[in-house]
Design a protein around this motif. Structure first.
Motif, short mmCIF file in Angstrom:
data_model
loop_
_atom_site.label_atom_id
_atom_site.label_comp_id
_atom_site.label_asym_id
_atom_site.label_seq_id
_atom_site.Cartn_x
_atom_site.Cartn_y
_atom_site.Cartn_z
N UNK A 1 101.87 37.94 43.02
CA UNK A 1 100.77 38.34 43.85
C UNK A 1 101.16 39.55 44.67
N UNK A 2 100.17 40.23 45.14
CA UNK A 2 100.37 41.39 46.00
C UNK A 2 99.76 41.08 47.35
N UNK A 3 100.51 41.28 48.41
CA UNK A 3 100.04 41.03 49.77
C UNK A 3 99.57 42.34 50.39
N UNK A 4 98.37 42.32 50.94
CA UNK A 4 97.83 43.49 51.63
C UNK A 4 97.59 43.06 53.08
N UNK A 5 98.15 43.79 54.03
CA UNK A 5 98.04 43.41 55.43
C UNK A 5 97.14 44.36 56.20
N UNK A 6 96.58 43.83 57.27
CA UNK A 6 95.79 44.64 58.21
C UNK A 6 96.22 44.23 59.62
N UNK A 7 96.15 45.16 60.55
CA UNK A 7 96.64 44.89 61.90
C UNK A 7 95.55 44.50 62.89
#
Length: 75
Positions: A1-7
């Motif tokens: 899986x690929x993790x995409x983060x937002x702040x």
């Protein structure tokens, strides 16, 4: 899986619209736009409204889970 983060909430919503992930883990307590505001916007957007969204939160009082489910979270 690929993790995409937002702040923050607004960035999370923008990322969801752009990337259309398979699932979203969404914190309730976010700056700029909290998780309840974000889930409402997600559910109103025809392109991302069906993405499963799981609330992540330290809110653990009786009734909190039900309250967040009413906003449109899947779990």
């Amino acid at each position: 899986f690929e993790l995409i983060q937002a702040t923050d909430g607004q960035m999370g919503l923008d990322v969801a619209k752009k990337e259309k992930p398979d699932i979203i883990l969404l914190d309730i307590s976010l700056p700029k736009m909290d998780g309840t505001q974000v889930i409402i916007k997600i559910r109103e957007d025809k392109d991302i409204k069906d993405i499963p969204v799981i609330a992540l939160t330290a809110h653990a009082m009786i009734g909190d889970k039900e309250k967040f489910l009413q906003f449109g979270f899947d779990d």
